[in-house]
Enzyme design. Structure first.
Site, PDB file in Angstrom:
ATOM      1  N   ARG A  67      -5.733   4.171  -7.692  1.00 38.13           N
ATOM      2  CA  ARG A  67      -7.194   4.258  -7.647  1.00 38.13           C
ATOM      3  C   ARG A  67      -7.835   2.881  -7.612  1.00 38.13           C
ATOM      4  NH1 ARG A  67      -9.621   8.125  -6.394  1.00 38.13           N
ATOM      5  NH2 ARG A  67      -8.923  10.211  -6.809  1.00 38.13           N
TER       6      ARG A  67
ATOM      7  N   GLY B 138      -5.033   3.355  -3.339  1.00 37.79           N
ATOM      8  CA  GLY B 138      -6.320   3.934  -3.685  1.00 37.79           C
ATOM      9  C   GLY B 138      -6.163   5.379  -4.106  1.00 37.79           C
TER      10      GLY B 138
ATOM     11  N   ASP C 104       0.869  -1.152   0.000  1.00 40.81           N
ATOM     12  CA  ASP C 104       0.000   0.000   0.000  1.00 40.81           C
ATOM     13  C   ASP C 104       0.919   1.218   0.000  1.00 40.81           C
ATOM     14  OD1 ASP C 104      -2.262   1.579   0.401  1.00 40.81           O
ATOM     15  OD2 ASP C 104      -1.879   1.632   2.538  1.00 40.81           O
ATOM     16  N   LYS C 105       0.379   2.362  -0.300  1.00 39.08           N
ATOM     17  CA  LYS C 105       1.241   3.537  -0.310  1.00 39.08           C
ATOM     18  C   LYS C 105       1.091   4.343   0.975  1.00 39.08           C
ATOM     19  CE  LYS C 105       0.058   7.323  -2.181  1.00 39.08           C
ATOM     20  NZ  LYS C 105       0.357   8.325  -1.164  1.00 39.08           N
ATOM     21  N   THR C 106      -0.131   4.875   1.136  1.00 31.98           N
ATOM     22  CA  THR C 106      -0.339   5.807   2.229  1.00 31.98           C
ATOM     23  C   THR C 106      -0.175   5.098   3.571  1.00 31.98           C
ATOM     24  OG1 THR C 106      -2.033   6.641   0.783  1.00 31.98           O
ATOM     25  CG2 THR C 106      -1.860   7.643   2.953  1.00 31.98           C
TER      26      THR C 106
ATOM     27  N   ASP D 135      -1.561  -0.732   5.842  1.00 27.57           N
ATOM     28  CA  ASP D 135      -1.859  -0.261   7.190  1.00 27.57           C
ATOM     29  C   ASP D 135      -3.345  -0.024   7.416  1.00 27.57           C
ATOM     30  OD1 ASP D 135      -1.938   1.940   5.442  1.00 27.57           O
ATOM     31  OD2 ASP D 135      -1.842   3.273   7.169  1.00 27.57           O
TER      32      ASP D 135
ATOM     33  N   GLU E  14      -2.668  20.955   0.655  1.00 26.15           N
ATOM     34  CA  GLU E  14      -3.054  22.341   0.889  1.00 26.15           C
ATOM     35  C   GLU E  14      -2.645  22.768   2.277  1.00 26.15           C
ATOM     36  OE1 GLU E  14      -7.197  22.940   0.016  1.00 26.15           O
ATOM     37  OE2 GLU E  14      -6.545  23.937  -1.830  1.00 26.15           O
TER      38      GLU E  14
END
Lengths: 1101, 352
Positions: free
Chosen positions: A789, A675, A392-394, A815, A496
């Site tokens: 995605r 995702g 996974d990335k995040t 995670d 942001e």
């Protein structure tokens, strides 16, 4: 997890608010979740049933029954029942504890409290008691208990913000808004209690982004979409409270529906073992038949005449029937070729390895006090065979922290620091950061190291000021002033947040906003801007703008967005700056930073009013509204002046790059499944060096239809094969690809580096039956694969695909709750622990706090486990064949009467007592190569992936070895005992002496054998010394370690098989410069024996 | 989850709590001291040579020792063929049959000489045979205990057999007498001892007579095994001590042989008079009372006279095995040395 087994397939769900009686008719699942398998009552039957499904256990049960038949029983029943009961108990205890922990975690989740509206009052109720139709109150930062229909919230227009990281891994906030009719209800308990709307909607499913339904209330019908639904697993953010009505509860929730079923994971060695056990049964039967035939013949020729001494029963007299009985008797005697204690020992060894993982200080994350944890104890050796890692990335690769890292303002970059000689200095924790103490509003967590930027600001460089003003104005952040005047920003996207925080620290503090104004503090001076228009971001525009009017009346358009888009909208005069900035941008991009270009445009009042009219008209229009608005935006966002660019770092976890590099050296392929958006994913790919600019081609597959995807695949393939023919001939190349798995050397011939990036939508098509082979083929050629995605289910599908078609061992690491399905479907699932959500960890087999520990888990623990387990199994099969086949030889000398050679207790205890400890010690402690060497030379991981140490061939070698040993064990004593007398003349050729002699020799032989296998751990080696000088110690390690001189890893990956310069003096280490040869040597070494020793042990008696 | 909880607890409580960091013990960190031998030629070769030397010398010693053992074997199944025929028919059970065999010992058999009987093709290791005994009964504790003794448990289903079982039933019951002819007219019976022919543990631990003043009464209530002529308490009428379960021949028989061809100690030569130094060379004869049928199952039987050495009887196998192993070890050692020296030279060549 169990999805509730529905008696009837639900076709439509009807839920009435505040009416439990009505809803009970449908027997919807309540909110209790079960991940556990047993309860107190069902434990024994279910567990026993499961255990006897294991071939081996069933077999032993069968043996036990055989032994109870007196005609056949050649061994007492206790020889089988003792170990069998032992095995069953140990396994049952283990299963019970595992399930106990699942119960505990279920309970913890089920007992969370939420406020439920019952009988017109808000009551605290446990999650498990929540039912469909209930109205729940949620508070900020609470986990959502079930899938809810949002009714009302604290925010205007019934808006509420949720974080869906647990579900899909996306970290930006999402907005949900209630129907206007329900949002009016507000927090009025009495009105909410009277709410009696009926929701009719789709049955439970696992589609996270779709919901169709209808609310009927007060004779009106309102359509419901995904926008109105809050799913279980989300967290409420920036919303002080909201009310929702439960639609799906417990197992029906989309989270649970997505989590898939718990599968019983087994290692490939387990499966191989099962096959082998079957083969051994076959072998056993063959031996039994041979001996039974022997018995028939013997009975016919000799036994019949011998019966004067025996008076055998009439039944047994028939030689054929006697042979039949003998067959079963021999099946019992020879059953020790599949020793039941093998299973116990394997479990014990795995348990030991798991504990070593738990105890490893080097996998302990002190910041979060998190230990590495082997949650499943049965998969350890598989860790030494991983070929594919799905990450996974995040939260896994990244820390999920965005930091403002660099910027380019008016053609000058800031953010890098140089020493006096103009060399770039590596930024580390010691580097002095910019002191923001002049700014009382500064966020103390913000770090920036380039002092020149702050100087420019202090000098009043107008461009720099404009740059930060833009950052402070053009965004969607909501400020929140906590007590003591401390500002808190509530952000939709962490990017942001990072930009606004940066502006804040550099003296352009965004203070507050109203729909019409934005107030910022510019270098200590509070300025309020009129917000004239807000040109929102969308995926096509890839930019956002604000049009503001400062107190002086100047109207300005501030725009930030993707550089590719923005650069087309610039005023021609920006040409020079644009090239400069785009250079900077590609520089930033190369470092894996997320970039945004920034521009402004001065507008005059007339033009603006004219445009604004246009916009109003467009937004009032009914047809083509969106297009017309977009056109209006286009109209004004042009001729902009470039200000510069920002670079935000999506902070990687520590050591991610090194870990990935090292794992790639170990020939492990890493696929990123996220995702998140394609851009973000690609950025991360660059920053972890998975994508590089040197790559020959990065294929991006983002087709929206199956045909598009197919077309894109075709193109990619064309490029792949065309390119490669340039280097080698195409046919050979294809061939080699097929053999890709066969070792690093082959891979090097694939001269091109390719990467594949595929979009969730396209992936959906790619995973369909007709395209999946294409997809897999291309993906496996590519060095890097990134899927973005993707839904949780797709993640699992990708894993399944590779698992199925590549026959490779896969590992999934993640995670969040969105990774659960992938974690469950991979051979090994790893959860990142120490974070908010624990679902991934709970579903995982291993958990630790940092991605970088993966390296240690695989290269050290996994490798060791694999090596140990293989050696152990080889040895164990050898040992038991040597032990058992003696009976076979003896059969030829005892009239095939199924007489055992050994005493019965010796047979019972042989594996448990006589020979258990040495082999267990080897299985648990053996280290063929020190941990430092395993980490330094990732190539040592190879044998596991190629499954070299325990496969069918190895097994046969072990068996042959065992047969040979048993032969020697029987026939040497036979020769010695033939016609011999003791030194005092007494006869010593009796059965008992013979049995003891063979048994003793056997124990000695197999124990000496284990010492040969084991690099025993009983004398001191100064361990510290090889921490100080790892290279030197490594050069005097055992055989294959010799080959690894400095830079070995690089050598092997460079594809040039280089000759090692210094040959070691012993003959063992010769020419081990290529990976296969040392592997072969390794194989050979383990089978070398000391039978010369064993042969002569018998003398002693 | 448990993690999180305990973490929360920790942060709530204070920092005073011990960290969750695992203990830094050599065991837990897998850093136990280890011996990692590097098997260089220099370390390995001497070992090979020494083992080789050891095995070779052991082998030669054993062969020499076995060679010096004097052994003579007389099989008498064929010689006494009339008796053999007689015994094939069970109805002749009570008929006596004797047989005399003369033979010549060419060389003196010095020291202790032992007399064995040897059986060929007798499967004492047959499973149903080997289990057909009851050790409790033989301990004299409960002589009516005939468990496991099938098919020789009881006669007519109620009276227990003592000693029960197939082993006891099939006891070797030939009597063998040895005579020496110093000259053609004189015949001297060679004195034979039946004492001390059993294992000490057998005689003193595993076999006991039932406690009673009179052996015959001790075995009251039991019957003799069907193939026996005399009950167990009358096995040796010459020596009342050598009766019951403690009869030496019985004990020797009960220690079942491992292989279908075996010899069992029958008597020791009593070293008195002419036989003080062993058996002198010359003419001898055996007088056999032939009771034990063997031709029925194509077996043979014989008498073996043998001296013993420190290494036991005449068996060359062990000596040969040792010598072979030693030789192979040496061969391996030499070839490894050759390879080693060759490689060393090569290496030196490369380094120049």
């Amino acid at each position: 997890m169990f999805c509730g087994e529905k008696k009837l397939l639900e076709t439509e769900r009807r839920v009435k608010a505040n009416d439990r009686e009505f809803n009970e008719k449908f027997q919807y699942a309540n909110n209790r979740i079960h991940t556990s398998k047993y309860n107190v009552l069902t434990f024994l039957p279910i567990n026993l049933f499961e255990q006897f499904q294991r071939v081996a256990n069933a077999y032993f049960l069968f043996l036990l029954i055989l032994q109870l038949i007196p005609e056949i029983s050649s061994l007492s029943w206790f020889t089988t029942i003792v170990p069998l009961v032992l095995v069953l108990t140990i396994t049952a205890v283990k299963d019970a504890t595992d399930d106990f922990f699942r119960h505990k975690s279920d309970n913890q989740v089920n007992n969370r409290l939420s406020e439920v509206l019952i009988n017109g009052r808000l009551q605290s109720e446990k999650w498990m008691n929540v039912k469909a139709g209930d109205i729940i109150k949620l508070e900020n930062n609470q986990f959502v208990a079930a899938d809810l229909l949002l009714l009302s919230s604290s925010e205007p227009h019934g808006l509420c913000y949720i974080e869906t990281a647990e579900l899909d891994g996306e970290t930006n906030l999402k907005v949900r808004h209630a129907l206007p009719v329900t949002s009016e209800l507000g927090a009025d308990i009495s009105r909410l209690a009277k709410f009696d709307g009926v929701v009719a909607c789709e049955p439970p499913n696992n589609k996270l982004d779709k919901f169709t339904g209808e609310l009927s209330w007060k004779d009106n019908k309102y359509p419901l979409s995904n926008e109105k639904i809050i799913l279980r697993g989300c967290v409420l953010r920036n919303t002080s409270w909201c009310f929702g009505m439960v639609i799906f509860a417990g197992p029906d929730t989309k989270l649970m529906q997505n989590s898939g079923r718990t599968k019983f994971k087994r290692t490939s060695i387990d499966r191989l073992m099962n096959t082998l056990v079957l083969w051994i049964f076959g072998f056993l039967v063959c031996m039994g038949i041979i001996l039974a035939i022997g018995n028939s013949i013997w009975e016919h020729q000799v036994g019949d005449y011998f019966q004067a001494f025996l008076f055998r029963d009439e039944v047994v007299k028939n030689p054929i029937f006697s042979g039949f009985l003998t067959f079963w008797s021999y099946v019992i005697i020879l059953n020790t070729v599949v020793p039941i204690s093998l299973y116990v020992s394997v479990e014990v060894i795995r348990l030991g390895h798991s504990h070593f993982i738990n105890w490893d200080r080097k996998m302990y994350y002190s910041k979060k006090e998190t230990l590495a944890e082997a949650r499943t104890t049965t998969l350890n050796e598989e860790l030494g065979q991983i070929e594919y890692v799905f990450s996974d990335k995040t939260g896994t690769l990244t820390q999920n922290i965005m930091t403002f890292n660099k910027c380019s303002i008016n053609g000058r970059t800031y953010g890098e620091i140089y020493d006096n000689l103009g060399r770039k200095i590596e930024i580390n924790e010691k580097t002095k950061s910019v002191d923001f103490s002049f700014n009382p509003q500064a966020d103390s967590r913000f770090r920036f190291y380039d002092h020149s930027l702050i100087e420019s600001i202090k000098l009043g460089d107008p461009k720099v000021h404009e740059f930060f003003r833009l950052l402070a104005l053009c965004h969607t952040v909501m400020p929140e002033e906590k007590n003591e005047g401390k500002l808190i920003y509530q952000v939709q996207s962490p990017d942001e947040g990072a930009l606004v925080t940066a502006a804040r620290n550099f003296g352009f503090v965004f203070k507050s906003r109203t729909p019409e104004t934005i107030t910022i503090e510019e270098m200590g001076k509070v300025v309020t801007y009129q917000l004239l228009a807000f040109l929102d971001f969308n995926n096509i525009r890839k930019r956002m703008s604000v049009i503001v009017q400062n107190p002086e009346g100047q109207i300005k358009l501030y725009c930030k967005g993707a550089d590719t888009i923005l650069f087309e909208k610039l005023h021609p005069s920006n040409e020079e700056l644009m090239t400069l900035t785009s250079d900077h941008l590609s520089e930033f991009g190369g470092e894996g930073l997320r970039t945004l270009a920034i521009a402004y445009r001065d507008l005059n009042e007339e033009y603006f009013t004219e445009w604004f009219k246009l916009l109003e008209e467009a937004s009032r229009g009914l047809d083509m509204r969106d297009e017309r608005i977009a056109a209006a935006y286009e109209e004004i966002e042009r001729d902009m002046m470039l200000l510069g660019a920002t670079a935000i770092e999506d902070k990687l976890q520590d050591g991610v790059i090194e870990t990935i590099a090292s794992l790639s050296l170990a020939n492990i392929k890493i696929w990123v499944l996220t995702g998140d958006k394609q851009e973000t994913a690609m950025n991360i790919g660059y920053s972890c060096n998975m994508l590089t600019d040197d790559m020959n081609e990065v294929f991006v597959i983002s087709g929206q239809t199956a045909a598009d995807v197919w077309e894109e695949f075709k193109k990619a393939k064309e490029i792949l094969f065309e390119r490669s023919t340039g280097f080698t001939n195409g046919y050979a190349f294809c061939e080699k690809l097929q053999e890709l798995k066969l070792g690093s050397t082959v891979e090097e011939t694939v001269t091109g580096d390719y990467a594949l990036i595929i979009n969730g939508h396209s992936l959906g098509y790619a995973l369909e039956a007709n395209l999946q082979n294409e997809f897999l083929e291309i993906a496996c050629i590519c060095k890097t694969v990134i899927c973005c995605r993707v839904t949780p289910l797709q993640k699992a599908q990708v894993v399944e695909l590779v698992k199925m078609h590549r026959k490779a061992v896969t590992l999934a690491i993640g995670d969040g709750a969105n990774d659960i399905s992938m974690i469950k479907s991979a051979h090994i699932g790893v959860g990142i622990s120490g974070q908010e959500g624990m679902q991934a960890v709970l579903a995982s087999d291993y958990s630790f706090a940092q991605f970088r520990y993966l390296q240690r888990l695989l290269l050290v623990h996994g490798r060791w486990s694999y090596f140990r387990m293989c050696k152990f199994l080889c040895y164990f099969f050898y040992k038991n064949f040597a032990f058992t086949l003696v009976h076979f030889w003896f059969g030829f000398f005892c009239g095939f009467s199924a007489q055992t050679v050994y005493d019965q207790w010796f047979i019972t205890l042989f594996n448990i007592v006589y020979t258990s400890l040495p082999v267990l010690a080897m299985g648990i402690f053996d280290q063929d190569v020190s941990e430092q060497n395993s980490l330094d030379y990732p190539n040592l991981y190879g044998p596991g992936q190629l499954n070299l140490l325990f496969n069918k061939r190895k097994f046969f070698i072990c068996i042959a070895h065992g047969v040979y040993t048993s032969f020697a064990l029987f026939f040497i004593p036979y020769g010695v005992f033939y016609n011999v007398a003791g030194e005092d003349g007494k006869h010593i050729t009796d059965y008992q002496s013979f049995a003891v002699t063979i048994a003793t020799s056997l124990v000695i032989v197999v124990s000496v054998q284990v010492r040969q296998l084991q690099r025993a751990q009983d004398k001191a080696t100064p361990l510290k010394s090889h921490k100080r000088q790892p290279r030197r110690t490594s050069s005097r390690r055992s055989g294959y370690a010799f080959a690894h001189q400095e830079g070995y890893g690089e050598l092997i990956t460079s594809g040039k098989n280089m000759r090692v310069k210094n040959l070691p003096t012993s003959g063992l280490g010769k020419t081990m410069y290529n990976s296969t040869s040392w592997i072969e040597n390794l194989c050979k070494k383990t089978t070398d024996t000391v039978n010369s020793f064993s042969l002569d042990r018998t003398v002693k008696l | 989850m448990s993690h999180q909880e305990s973490q929360e607890m920790k942060s709530n409580n204070c920092q005073g709590l011990p960290s969750r960091m695992p203990d830094n013990t050599a065991f837990q960190q897998q850093q136990l001291p280890a011996w990692r031998p590097s098997l260089t030629a220099r370390a390995v070769l001497p070992g090979f040579f020494t083992t080789g030397v050891f095995f070779l010398s052991m082998g030669i010693l054993l062969i020499l020792s076995a060679k010096s053992v004097k052994e003579i074997e007389i099989t008498y199944t064929d010689i006494c063929s009339n008796c053999s025929k007689l015994r094939e028919n069970a109805s002749n059970f009570y008929k006596e049959c004797t047989c005399s065999i003369s033979f010549f010992i060419p060389e003196k058999m010095p020291g202790n000489v032992y007399m064995y009987y040897k059986l060929y093709n007798f499967y004492q290791n047959y499973r149903r045979y080997i289990i057909s005994r009851n050790n409790r009964q033989l301990l004299g504790e409960d002589i009516t205990n005939v468990e496991n003794c099938a098919p020789f448990q009881r006669v007519s289903n109620d009276i227990p057999i003592a000693p029960c079982g197939a082993i006891a039933n099939s006891m070797f019951n030939d009597t063998i007498l040895l005579s020496y002819y110093p000259n053609s007219s004189t015949r001297i019976n060679v004195p034979l001892l039946s004492s001390d022919i059993t294992w000490w543990t057998d005689k003193h631990v595993k076999f006991q007579n039932p406690k009673s003043s009179n052996l015959a009464s001790a075995f009251a209530g039991t019957v003799k095994p069907p193939y026996w002529r005399k009950p167990v308490y009358q096995l040796d009428q010459g020596n009342p001590e050598n009766n019951g379960f403690l009869n030496s021949d019985f004990i020797v028989w009960m220690r079942v042989a491992a292989l279908p061809t075996f010899k069992k100690l029958y008597r020791r030569i009593h070293r008195i008079q002419q036989f003080a130094d062993g058996l002198p060379a010359g003419n001898y004869s055996l007088d056999i009372s032939y009771n034990f049928p063997v031709t029925l199952f194509k077996g043979e039987k014989g008498v073996v006279l043998s001296t013993v050495m420190w290494s036991g009887g005449k068996n060359f196998f062990l000596g040969i095995a040792y010598t072979t192993t030693g030789a192979v070890t040496w061969l391996a050692a030499f070839s490894m040395t050759a390879v080693h020296l060759k490689l060393k030279k090569k290496k030196a060549f490369f380094q120049c």
